[in-house]
Design a protein around this motif. Sequence first.
Motif, PDB file in Angstrom:
ATOM      1  N   ARG A 508       0.842  -1.201   0.000  1.00  0.00           N
ATOM      2  CA  ARG A 508       0.000   0.000   0.000  1.00  0.00           C
ATOM      3  C   ARG A 508       0.874   1.246   0.000  1.00  0.00           C
ATOM      4  O   ARG A 508       1.957   1.259   0.583  1.00  0.00           O
ATOM      5  CB  ARG A 508      -0.912   0.013   1.232  1.00  0.00           C
ATOM      6  CG  ARG A 508      -1.856  -1.176   1.293  1.00  0.00           C
ATOM      7  CD  ARG A 508      -2.682  -1.179   2.577  1.00  0.00           C
ATOM      8  NE  ARG A 508      -3.543  -2.356   2.639  1.00  0.00           N
ATOM      9  CZ  ARG A 508      -3.153  -3.537   3.099  1.00  0.00           C
ATOM     10  NH1 ARG A 508      -1.917  -3.692   3.552  1.00  0.00           N
ATOM     11  NH2 ARG A 508      -3.988  -4.564   3.108  1.00  0.00           N
ATOM     12  N   THR A 509       0.377   2.284  -0.630  1.00  0.00           N
ATOM     13  CA  THR A 509       1.112   3.546  -0.689  1.00  0.00           C
ATOM     14  C   THR A 509       0.519   4.544   0.295  1.00  0.00           C
ATOM     15  O   THR A 509      -0.642   4.419   0.706  1.00  0.00           O
ATOM     16  CB  THR A 509       1.029   4.164  -2.095  1.00  0.00           C
ATOM     17  OG1 THR A 509      -0.352   4.431  -2.409  1.00  0.00           O
ATOM     18  CG2 THR A 509       1.590   3.221  -3.128  1.00  0.00           C
ATOM     19  N   ALA A 510       1.322   5.532   0.657  1.00  0.00           N
ATOM     20  CA  ALA A 510       0.790   6.666   1.414  1.00  0.00           C
ATOM     21  C   ALA A 510      -0.004   7.540   0.455  1.00  0.00           C
ATOM     22  O   ALA A 510       0.272   7.585  -0.746  1.00  0.00           O
ATOM     23  CB  ALA A 510       1.936   7.453   2.038  1.00  0.00           C
ATOM     24  N   ALA A 511      -0.999   8.241   0.984  1.00  0.00           N
ATOM     25  CA  ALA A 511      -1.827   9.096   0.134  1.00  0.00           C
ATOM     26  C   ALA A 511      -1.002  10.264  -0.406  1.00  0.00           C
ATOM     27  O   ALA A 511      -0.190  10.853   0.312  1.00  0.00           O
ATOM     28  CB  ALA A 511      -3.017   9.624   0.936  1.00  0.00           C
ATOM     29  N   ASP A 512      -1.192  10.575  -1.693  1.00  0.00           N
ATOM     30  CA  ASP A 512      -0.522  11.734  -2.278  1.00  0.00           C
ATOM     31  C   ASP A 512      -1.135  13.012  -1.714  1.00  0.00           C
ATOM     32  O   ASP A 512      -2.361  13.099  -1.526  1.00  0.00           O
ATOM     33  CB  ASP A 512      -0.681  11.732  -3.798  1.00  0.00           C
ATOM     34  CG  ASP A 512       0.045  10.555  -4.449  1.00  0.00           C
ATOM     35  OD1 ASP A 512       1.049  10.106  -3.865  1.00  0.00           O
ATOM     36  OD2 ASP A 512      -0.396  10.105  -5.512  1.00  0.00           O
ATOM     37  N   VAL A 513      -0.293  14.004  -1.468  1.00  0.00           N
ATOM     38  CA  VAL A 513      -0.760  15.261  -0.892  1.00  0.00           C
ATOM     39  C   VAL A 513      -0.240  16.423  -1.736  1.00  0.00           C
ATOM     40  O   VAL A 513       0.958  16.518  -1.997  1.00  0.00           O
ATOM     41  CB  VAL A 513      -0.265  15.427   0.569  1.00  0.00           C
ATOM     42  CG1 VAL A 513      -0.756  16.752   1.142  1.00  0.00           C
ATOM     43  CG2 VAL A 513      -0.749  14.269   1.429  1.00  0.00           C
ATOM     44  N   LEU A 514      -1.145  17.314  -2.170  1.00  0.00           N
ATOM     45  CA  LEU A 514      -0.756  18.512  -2.885  1.00  0.00           C
ATOM     46  C   LEU A 514      -0.379  19.613  -1.885  1.00  0.00           C
ATOM     47  O   LEU A 514      -0.727  19.539  -0.704  1.00  0.00           O
ATOM     48  CB  LEU A 514      -1.896  18.974  -3.782  1.00  0.00           C
ATOM     49  CG  LEU A 514      -2.124  18.114  -5.030  1.00  0.00           C
ATOM     50  CD1 LEU A 514      -3.380  18.552  -5.760  1.00  0.00           C
ATOM     51  CD2 LEU A 514      -0.929  18.170  -5.965  1.00  0.00           C
ATOM     52  N   PRO A 515       0.347  20.650  -2.361  1.00  0.00           N
ATOM     53  CA  PRO A 515       0.825  21.686  -1.432  1.00  0.00           C
ATOM     54  C   PRO A 515      -0.254  22.323  -0.571  1.00  0.00           C
ATOM     55  O   PRO A 515      -0.022  22.614   0.610  1.00  0.00           O
ATOM     56  CB  PRO A 515       1.476  22.708  -2.374  1.00  0.00           C
ATOM     57  CG  PRO A 515       1.958  21.901  -3.528  1.00  0.00           C
ATOM     58  CD  PRO A 515       0.909  20.837  -3.717  1.00  0.00           C
ATOM     59  N   HIS A 516      -1.461  22.564  -1.123  1.00  0.00           N
ATOM     60  CA  HIS A 516      -2.483  23.239  -0.322  1.00  0.00           C
ATOM     61  C   HIS A 516      -2.946  22.353   0.837  1.00  0.00           C
ATOM     62  O   HIS A 516      -3.157  22.825   1.949  1.00  0.00           O
ATOM     63  CB  HIS A 516      -3.674  23.655  -1.195  1.00  0.00           C
ATOM     64  CG  HIS A 516      -4.451  22.515  -1.772  1.00  0.00           C
ATOM     65  ND1 HIS A 516      -4.037  21.817  -2.880  1.00  0.00           N
ATOM     66  CD2 HIS A 516      -5.631  21.941  -1.390  1.00  0.00           C
ATOM     67  CE1 HIS A 516      -4.915  20.878  -3.156  1.00  0.00           C
ATOM     68  NE2 HIS A 516      -5.897  20.922  -2.266  1.00  0.00           N
ATOM     69  N   ASP A 517      -3.057  21.035   0.577  1.00  0.00           N
ATOM     70  CA  ASP A 517      -3.448  20.126   1.653  1.00  0.00           C
ATOM     71  C   ASP A 517      -2.334  19.986   2.683  1.00  0.00           C
ATOM     72  O   ASP A 517      -2.596  19.875   3.888  1.00  0.00           O
ATOM     73  CB  ASP A 517      -3.787  18.750   1.080  1.00  0.00           C
ATOM     74  CG  ASP A 517      -5.079  18.758   0.275  1.00  0.00           C
ATOM     75  OD1 ASP A 517      -5.968  19.559   0.623  1.00  0.00           O
ATOM     76  OD2 ASP A 517      -5.193  17.982  -0.679  1.00  0.00           O
ATOM     77  N   GLU A 518      -1.095  19.996   2.210  1.00  0.00           N
ATOM     78  CA  GLU A 518       0.031  19.884   3.133  1.00  0.00           C
ATOM     79  C   GLU A 518       0.099  21.096   4.057  1.00  0.00           C
ATOM     80  O   GLU A 518       0.350  20.969   5.260  1.00  0.00           O
ATOM     81  CB  GLU A 518       1.330  19.734   2.343  1.00  0.00           C
ATOM     82  CG  GLU A 518       2.525  19.399   3.209  1.00  0.00           C
ATOM     83  CD  GLU A 518       3.738  19.007   2.396  1.00  0.00           C
ATOM     84  OE1 GLU A 518       4.804  18.812   2.999  1.00  0.00           O
ATOM     85  OE2 GLU A 518       3.627  18.900   1.162  1.00  0.00           O
ATOM     86  N   LEU A 519      -0.152  22.287   3.497  1.00  0.00           N
ATOM     87  CA  LEU A 519      -0.124  23.497   4.321  1.00  0.00           C
ATOM     88  C   LEU A 519      -1.261  23.492   5.339  1.00  0.00           C
ATOM     89  O   LEU A 519      -1.079  23.863   6.504  1.00  0.00           O
ATOM     90  CB  LEU A 519      -0.227  24.744   3.431  1.00  0.00           C
ATOM     91  CG  LEU A 519       1.063  25.182   2.736  1.00  0.00           C
ATOM     92  CD1 LEU A 519       0.771  26.273   1.720  1.00  0.00           C
ATOM     93  CD2 LEU A 519       2.084  25.671   3.763  1.00  0.00           C
ATOM     94  N   ILE A 520      -2.436  23.065   4.923  1.00  0.00           N
ATOM     95  CA  ILE A 520      -3.587  23.039   5.828  1.00  0.00           C
ATOM     96  C   ILE A 520      -3.342  22.089   6.996  1.00  0.00           C
ATOM     97  O   ILE A 520      -3.719  22.356   8.137  1.00  0.00           O
ATOM     98  CB  ILE A 520      -4.868  22.628   5.061  1.00  0.00           C
ATOM     99  CG1 ILE A 520      -5.289  23.748   4.094  1.00  0.00           C
ATOM    100  CG2 ILE A 520      -6.014  22.320   6.025  1.00  0.00           C
ATOM    101  CD1 ILE A 520      -6.413  23.343   3.166  1.00  0.00           C
ATOM    102  N   SER A 521      -2.668  20.962   6.709  1.00  0.00           N
ATOM    103  CA  SER A 521      -2.466  19.942   7.747  1.00  0.00           C
ATOM    104  C   SER A 521      -1.263  20.225   8.636  1.00  0.00           C
ATOM    105  O   SER A 521      -1.032  19.507   9.611  1.00  0.00           O
ATOM    106  CB  SER A 521      -2.313  18.561   7.096  1.00  0.00           C
ATOM    107  OG  SER A 521      -1.184  18.535   6.238  1.00  0.00           O
ATOM    108  N   CYS A 522      -0.511  21.275   8.333  1.00  0.00           N
ATOM    109  CA  CYS A 522       0.692  21.588   9.104  1.00  0.00           C
ATOM    110  C   CYS A 522       0.317  22.155  10.476  1.00  0.00           C
ATOM    111  O   CYS A 522      -0.632  22.946  10.606  1.00  0.00           O
ATOM    112  CB  CYS A 522       1.550  22.590   8.331  1.00  0.00           C
ATOM    113  SG  CYS A 522       3.079  23.030   9.155  1.00  0.00           S
ATOM    114  N   ASP A 523       1.063  21.766  11.496  1.00  0.00           N
ATOM    115  CA  ASP A 523       0.790  22.221  12.865  1.00  0.00           C
ATOM    116  C   ASP A 523       0.970  23.730  13.024  1.00  0.00           C
ATOM    117  O   ASP A 523       0.382  24.342  13.919  1.00  0.00           O
ATOM    118  CB  ASP A 523       1.707  21.505  13.867  1.00  0.00           C
ATOM    119  CG  ASP A 523       1.377  20.024  13.984  1.00  0.00           C
ATOM    120  OD1 ASP A 523       0.235  19.652  13.655  1.00  0.00           O
ATOM    121  OD2 ASP A 523       2.265  19.249  14.392  1.00  0.00           O
ATOM    122  N   SER A 524       1.782  24.354  12.174  1.00  0.00           N
ATOM    123  CA  SER A 524       2.081  25.777  12.327  1.00  0.00           C
ATOM    124  C   SER A 524       1.154  26.680  11.514  1.00  0.00           C
ATOM    125  O   SER A 524       1.372  27.887  11.426  1.00  0.00           O
ATOM    126  CB  SER A 524       3.537  26.048  11.911  1.00  0.00           C
ATOM    127  OG  SER A 524       3.734  25.721  10.549  1.00  0.00           O
TER     128      SER A 524
END
Length: 530
Positions: A508-524
């Motif tokens: 199984r692969t990890a889910a692909d994440v685009l930059p906007h989703d990565e920024l939203i999920s960031c703790d900071s």
Amino acid sequence: ASASASASGPTRFDSLLADVGLEGQLSSMGALRDKRVISGNDVFCNRELQLGSVRAIGFDMDYTIAQYKQPAFDKLAFDGAKEKLVNELGYPEEFLNIEYDHEFWVRGLIIDTQRGNFIKIDRHKYVRVAYHGYTPISSRTRKDLYSRFFNQVPSFGEKQYVDMDTLFQFVDASLFASMIEMKDNGEHEFMDYKTYEELYNDMRHSVDLCHRDGVIKDEVAKNPEKYIVLDDEMVPMLKQYKEDGIKVFLLTNSLWEYASVAMNYLYHQADVDEDLKLKNEWTDLFDLVVVGSCKPAYMRDPYLNLFRVNMEDGSLLNTDGLYEIDALGDNGAQKFLNQGKVFQGGNWKHLTAMLEVDAGEEILYVGDHLYSDVLRSKRTLGWRSAFIMPELPGEMKNFYEQIPVRNKINKLRSLRDELSVAGDAIRISGDADADEKLRLLEEDDDKIKMVLTDLAEKYHRSFHPIWGMMFQAGYQDSRLAYFVTNYACLYTAKATNLGSVSTNRAFRTAADVLPHDELISCDSTRFEEE
């Protein structure tokens, strides 16, 4: 019982299981460790794959089933090609004095044969590092050569560009770079009249001859332990596949004479006597063997002829291929193989007919050549693919050791990005002191950039002093990483790592994440709706 088993497992999943309503309901948590152990012998996944749906597994031989000792093995071709260039093609005798340096090179570079350059590009085809021979090319020159053409950005798929996709090409690169240095800096009229492309073609001709005329094969046959790495996991892995009902095949560009030398040594784990070699007992590990396959043409040209190999003397016998299989009637493929299962040449249609496999996705092919083995089998035929990369454990070790530096780099880049956002806010604010604020912001950005540049350079040099991290170019994925990600369903350091995985394994692969989703999920960060 379920609750106690769950309690004895790792606590890192406790809150998750409680959140999704599975607390105390899982019986197998005790089989897990407190932390998952990752090593250079793991098999990594880019595309989900159910091994249970694979009906046939094929292997390349060189640098896949057979791993070689560097630089000893490479020097056979390197030294042999030097002699051919001097004695047969008229190159200066001084060329015999050059030494092979396999540590200068990494996989994934591109050779510009017209300009005599070696370049590393990112996934957007931007050239990040460039050398002319062994001489570094300045940033300005690099950009003038490869970036400053309106509507003419090179695709690097043109004929003049050659991908360094396999470890074999380190020999090519070393010879070509040395020829370039001699042409540019020496006083040799013979080389002055040759273009860089002609130098490259002479080099390729000489190296190819070494693979055909016995320079490599004869020496390996005399002293296989000096050149071939023994792997005691190979035979058990191949036997297990057959016991599990999976068909196994060998598909290699090496000719029979050399394949039999290498495979006999790997099978017997020793250099045995000639009578035992002639039995070629290693072929029992495979349902069929194809040598001299001429990949990647094997996977593109449906008109290539199939010959049966006489294992005793290496002679070839014509076959009628698909027509002959069809003419044999019921169970024609097995009847055809019963006449002899070692072949030279042919094409993918012969292979699938002999394996009695209909769909490309039912074949997993394992190889070390990113283009001939992985990209072409996946893109053209729809085969599932596994990429073998012996350098992977070293890359992983460096990556692990450099995680603190990498984290600093990522945080500093995020800081610069936030300062840029703040600068936009200042510009549109209309404040009377906006110019002063922007001046201070730019000064801060310059300070951060200086530190960041130094950190990034040290980070990349920790992987390789010249070319940096194999899977990264600048801050982007390298072209190598792009192709591995997109065309290798699996990748690992050596073929026998696959033997540690059951044939029922689901990757199984990890889910692909685009930059906007990565920024939203960031703790900071904090997300706000408009």
